[in-house]
Design an enzyme around this catalytic site. Structure first.
Site, PDB file in Angstrom:
ATOM      1  N   SER A 274       3.350   9.328   5.448  1.00 28.42           N
ATOM      2  CA  SER A 274       3.180   8.022   4.891  1.00 28.42           C
ATOM      3  C   SER A 274       2.068   7.309   5.625  1.00 28.42           C
ATOM      4  CB  SER A 274       4.659   7.069   4.974  1.00 28.42           C
ATOM      5  OG  SER A 274       4.441   6.042   4.837  1.00 28.42           O
TER       6      SER A 274
ATOM      7  N   THR B 101       9.333   1.774   0.136  1.00 23.57           N
ATOM      8  CA  THR B 101       8.505   1.896  -0.971  1.00 23.57           C
ATOM      9  C   THR B 101       9.124   2.895  -1.981  1.00 23.57           C
ATOM     10  OG1 THR B 101       6.232   2.789  -1.692  1.00 23.57           O
ATOM     11  CG2 THR B 101       7.481   3.878   0.010  1.00 23.57           C
TER      12      THR B 101
ATOM     13  N   THR C 164       4.574  -0.096  -2.472  1.00 23.77           N
ATOM     14  CA  THR C 164       5.390  -0.318  -1.450  1.00 23.77           C
ATOM     15  C   THR C 164       5.561  -1.760  -1.326  1.00 23.77           C
ATOM     16  OG1 THR C 164       4.171   1.408  -0.504  1.00 23.77           O
ATOM     17  CG2 THR C 164       5.022   0.122   1.091  1.00 23.77           C
TER      18      THR C 164
ATOM     19  N   GLY D 244       0.427  -1.068  -0.146  1.00 26.46           N
ATOM     20  CA  GLY D 244      -0.896  -0.632  -0.563  1.00 26.46           C
ATOM     21  C   GLY D 244      -1.598   0.760  -0.209  1.00 26.46           C
ATOM     22  N   GLY D 245      -0.644   1.731   0.015  1.00 27.72           N
ATOM     23  CA  GLY D 245      -0.974   3.212   0.502  1.00 27.72           C
ATOM     24  C   GLY D 245      -1.603   3.006   1.611  1.00 27.72           C
TER      25      GLY D 245
ATOM     26  N   ASN E  67       6.734   4.148  -3.854  1.00 24.61           N
ATOM     27  CA  ASN E  67       5.235   5.004  -3.998  1.00 24.61           C
ATOM     28  C   ASN E  67       4.569   4.200  -5.337  1.00 24.61           C
ATOM     29  OD1 ASN E  67       3.357   6.214  -2.956  1.00 24.61           O
ATOM     30  ND2 ASN E  67       3.534   7.963  -4.193  1.00 24.61           N
TER      31      ASN E  67
ATOM     32  N   ASP F 198       2.923  11.738  -1.859  1.00 24.23           N
ATOM     33  CA  ASP F 198       2.277  11.751  -0.687  1.00 24.23           C
ATOM     34  C   ASP F 198       1.949  12.912  -0.022  1.00 24.23           C
ATOM     35  OD1 ASP F 198       1.789   9.032  -0.754  1.00 24.23           O
ATOM     36  OD2 ASP F 198       3.425   8.293   0.121  1.00 24.23           O
TER      37      ASP F 198
ATOM     38  N   ARG G 162      12.492   7.829   5.821  1.00 28.19           N
ATOM     39  CA  ARG G 162      11.481   8.350   4.724  1.00 28.19           C
ATOM     40  C   ARG G 162      12.259   9.457   3.875  1.00 28.19           C
ATOM     41  NH1 ARG G 162       6.517   7.443   1.801  1.00 28.19           N
ATOM     42  NH2 ARG G 162       4.978   8.809   2.237  1.00 28.19           N
TER      43      ARG G 162
HETATM   44  N1  GLY Z   1       3.856   5.754  -0.358  1.00 32.45           N
HETATM   45  C1  GLY Z   1       2.718   5.402   0.206  1.00 32.45           C
HETATM   46  C2  GLY Z   1       2.851   5.589   1.658  1.00 32.45           C
HETATM   47  O1  GLY Z   1       4.030   5.687   2.061  1.00 32.45           O
HETATM   48  O2  GLY Z   1       1.931   5.586   2.443  1.00 32.45           O
END
Ligand code: GLY
Length: 586
Positions: free
Chosen positions: A467, A414, A396, A489-490, A416, A438, A126
C-alpha cells in the site's frame, strides 16, 4: 462490583480524566516555544486556493475526516468520554455508512497511534490475497493483464477493516464497543440526508455498482438517491449491530462471513469462509525517524507509506536547507528525492511476511546521505539510470483525531477504487474492495495508478498487497504532539503527506496554507513530475524543463486531512480538494 456500579465508576473515571485534561490542556500549550511562529504563504496568482485561509479551531479535541457526519460522530464520542481511539473507530464505522465510496467494512487500512503518555503503536489491517489467488491470475492467455484486478468479484482481497478497528479498540479504547458503534448503527438505520457530494459520488460509480447487488439500494429507480432525500441502509445497520453484540467473530466466522462467502460464490469470486476465518490484523512497530529535529511516527510495511515518506524527508534533509516554496530548486529537490524513494518502494517493498523488506536501510540517515549525493543541483536524472545506482537488490480516505488528553490517531482506510470492486454483499449491506490491483499483476505493467512494481509485491495466497497509505504523526523538537496527517489518492498519498510536513516544518505555513499549497508528484515511472494545474509559475515550470524534467499538469495530487497543535488548542483541515469533509472539535 455490581455491573451498574461498575459502569458508574468507569464513566466517573473517564469524566474525571477528561476534566483534568481539559483543565490543564490550554495552559500546557500556551506560548509553546516548540511551535515556531507561522509565516504567511504566497501562492501563485493562477492557483485555485487563496493563501491565508482559516482552519477550524478547537481548544481540546478534534476529528478531521472526508465526511462531516463522520467527523461529528467522532467528536460526540469524545464528548461522551471516549478517547481518540474510540473516536477513530466510531468515525471509521460512520464513514462506512455515510461515505461508502471509501469508508468501509469490506476493505482495510492502517492506524498509527500515539498516546499522551508516549506509547506508540501501529496496526496493520490491510487485506490479504485469498488462498485461491495465484501469481498470474490477472494475466490472460494472450499474456496481457486483464481488468479483473480492478472491478468485479476476483478483484477483492480478504477484508481487514472490522478486525483491525475492533482490535485497536480492544487495546486502547475506553468506552464499551456497543457505545462506540451506536452512532453508526443509528446513521444506517435512520439514514442521512443525501447531499450533492453523495449524489454525485454514487451517480459517478453507476457502471461499477449496477451489475451487482448494490443496484437495489443505490439505484432503486435507476438513479442515485435524490438530493434532499433520506438514505437508510437497514442491512448495514443490522451488520454493525451484530458486530456491536458479538465482536469481529461474527464478521469472520459467523453469519456475515456466510454472506460474504455466498456473495463470492454467486459472483465468481475467490474469498471463502476459510479465508475469512484465518484473517488477523497485525500490531507492528511504527517507523520512528526525524526531520530537521522533529520526530515522525509512521506506518511500516505492509504499507510502503511510512518507509517512503521517511526516505524522501531524510534525503531532503541530507540535500541541504530547503529552497523557497514553489521555486524550481525546491521542486527539483523534492521530485528527485521522491523519484529515488519510489524506485526503492516499487522494487524492494512488499508484505514483510513474504519478503525481507530493507526498511531499516531505506529509512537510515546514512542511506539518505548517499542518495542525496546522487542528486545534482540543476539536472534531472532519468529513472532508467537510477535503479542500478541504488544497488538494486482512490479510493481511500484518511482521518486524523486528537482527544482532550492529547492522544492522537492517524488512520487511512480504503476500498481502493471508489466503491471498491463494485461487488456488494447482499443482506450485509457493504461493498468489497478491489485491493488485488495493488499487487504486481505482471512485472513491468502499470496498475491503475500507473505504478510499475516488481517481484517483492507479486501475488501469493495470504499475502498483503503493498500500500501507499501513510498515516503519520509528527512531534515537535520537545517531543510534544505537533501534527497528525495522511491522505487519500493511491501513490500520491505519499506526496501529499510529505509535502504537508515540509510546508509545516520548512516553510512554517499555517496548517490551512500547508494543506492548500499546490502539490507535485513523482513516482519514478512514468519518469515525470506531475504538478497541480495553475499551482506554479510558468517560469518555474520552464526552469524545471531546462533541468531535464518532464513536467505535466494534471488534477489534484491526493487529498489530506490534518490536525496541528497551535497555541491554545488545535487547528484542523479536511482538504479543499475534497468536497463534504470537515474538521470539527470542541
Ligand atoms: N489502495 C491504495 C493503496 O493502498 O495504496
Amino acid at each position: 462490583m455490581e455491573p451498574r456500579l461498575k459502569r458508574f465508576a468507569f464513566y466517573g473515571a473517564v469524566l474525571a480524566g477528561s476534566l483534568l485534561a481539559l483543565a490543564s490542556a490550554p495552559s500546557r500549550r500556551a506560548d509553546d516555544p516548540a511551535i515556531p511562529p507561522r509565516v504567511p504563504a504566497n501562492f501563485t496568482a493562477g492557483w485555485r486556493f487563496p493563501a491565508g485561509a482559516r482552519a477550524s479551531f478547537a481548544s481540546h479535541a478534534m476529528v478531521a475526516s472526508d465526511n462531516r457526519i463522520a467527523s461529528d460522530v467522532g467528536v460526540q464520542i469524545m464528548k461522551d468520554g471516549g478517547n481518540a481511539v474510540d473516536a477513530a473507530v466510531a468515525t471509521g464505522f460512520a464513514l462506512a455508512v455515510a461515505y461508502p465510496e471509501a469508508g468501509n467494512l469490506g476493505g482495510g487500512g492502517y492506524m498509527v497511534i500515539r498516546m499522551a503518555d508516549g506509547r506508540v503503536a501501529a496496526i496493520d489491517y490491510r487485506e490479504t490475497a485469498p488462498l485461491a489467488a495465484t501469481r498470474d491470475m490477472y494475466v490472460g492467455p494472450d499474456g496481457k493483464v486483464t481488468g479483473e484486478s480492478v472491478i468485479g468479484p476476483k478483484a477483492s482481497g480478504v477484508p481487514g477493516a472490522v478486525a483491525g478497528m475492533l482490535e485497536a479498540h480492544r487495546k486502547f479504547g475506553v468506552l464499551p464497543i456497543a457505545k462506540v458503534l451506536a452512532p453508526a448503527i443509528r446513521l444506517a438505520s435512520e439514514g442521512f440526508v443525501v447531499d450533492t457530494a453523495f449524489f454525485r459520488s454514487v451517480s459517478g460509480a453507476k457502471y461499477r455498482i449496477e451489475n451487482y447487488a448494490g443496484k437495489i439500494p443505490f439505484f432503486a429507480n435507476d438513479s442515485a438517491p435524490a438530493i434532499g432525500s433520506r438514505f437508510a441502509q437497514p442491512a448495514l445497520a443490522r451488520t454493525i449491530g451484530l458486530i456491536a453484540d458479538s465482536g469481529a467473530a461474527v464478521f469472520y466466522r459467523g453469519s456475515i462471513a456466510d454472506s460474504i462467502a455466498a456473495e463470492m460464490q454467486r459472483a465468481g469470486g475467490l474469498i471463502t469462509k476459510a479465508d475469512l476465518a484465518r484473517y488477523r490484523p497485525i500490531w507492528r512497530q511504527p517507523i520512528r525517524s526525524s526531520y530537521r529535529g522533529y520526530a515522525l511516527i509512521a506506518m511500516p510495511p505492509s504499507s510502503s507509506g511510512g518507509t517512503t515518506v521517511t526516505e524522501i524527508l531524510n534525503i531532503l534533509e541530507a540535500y541541504g536547507p530547503a529552497a523557497p516554496f514553489g521555486s524550481a530548486e525546491e521542486i527539483h529537490a523534492a521530485a528527485s528525492a521522491s523519484q529515488r524513494a519510489f524506485v526503492d518502494r516499487n522494487s524492494k517493498l512488499g508484505d514483510p511476511a513474504f519478503v525481507k523488506a530493507p526498511v531499516s536501510e531505506l529509512t537510515s540517515k546514512a542511506y539518505a546521505r548517499a542518495i542525496a549525493k546522487t542528486i545534482s543541483r540543476d539536472r534531472a536524472d532519468p529513472t532508467s539510470g537510477l535503479a542500478s545506482a541504488l544497488r538494486e537488490g482512490t479510493e481511500t480516505t484518511h482521518y486524523s483525531v486528537v482527544d482532550p488528553m492529547g492522544n492522537a490517531v492517524a488512520t487511512t482506510t480504503t476500498l481502493n477504487d471508489l466503491y471498491g470492486s463494485g461487488v456488494y454483499v447482499r443482506g450485509a449491506g457493504f461493498f468489497l474492495n478491489d485491493e488485488m490491483d495493488d499487487f504486481t499483476s505482471k512485472p513491468g505493467v502499470p496498475n491503475m495508478f500507473g505504478l510499475i512494481q516488481g517481484e517483492a509485491n507479486a501475488i501469493a495466497p495470504g499475502k498483503r498487497m503493498l500500500s501507499a497509505m501513510s498515516p503519520t504523526i509528527v512531534l515537535d523538537p520537545k517531543g510534544q504532539l505537533l501534527l497528525i496527517t495522511g491522505a487519500r489518492g493511491g501513490p500520491r498519498i505519499i506526496s501529499a503527506t510529505y509535502q504537508v510536513i515540509l510546508n509545516v516544518i520548512d516553510h512554517r505555513m499555517s496548517i490551512a496554507d500547508a494543506m492548500n499549497a499546490p502539490r507535485i508528484h513523482h513516482q519514478s515511472r512514468p519518469d515525470s513530475i506531475r504538478v497541480e494545474p495553475g499551482g506554479f509559475e510558468p517560469s518555474v515550470i520552464a526552469r524545471l524543463r531546462e533541468m531535464g524534467h518532464f513536467v505535466f499538469e494534471q488534477g489534484a495530487v491526493a487529498s489530506a486531512a490534518s490536525i496541528m497543535r497551535v497555541k491554545g488548542g488545535y487547528e484542523g483541515v479536511d482538504d479543499s480538494r475534497n468536497r463534504g469533509g470537515a474538521a470539527l472539535g470542541f
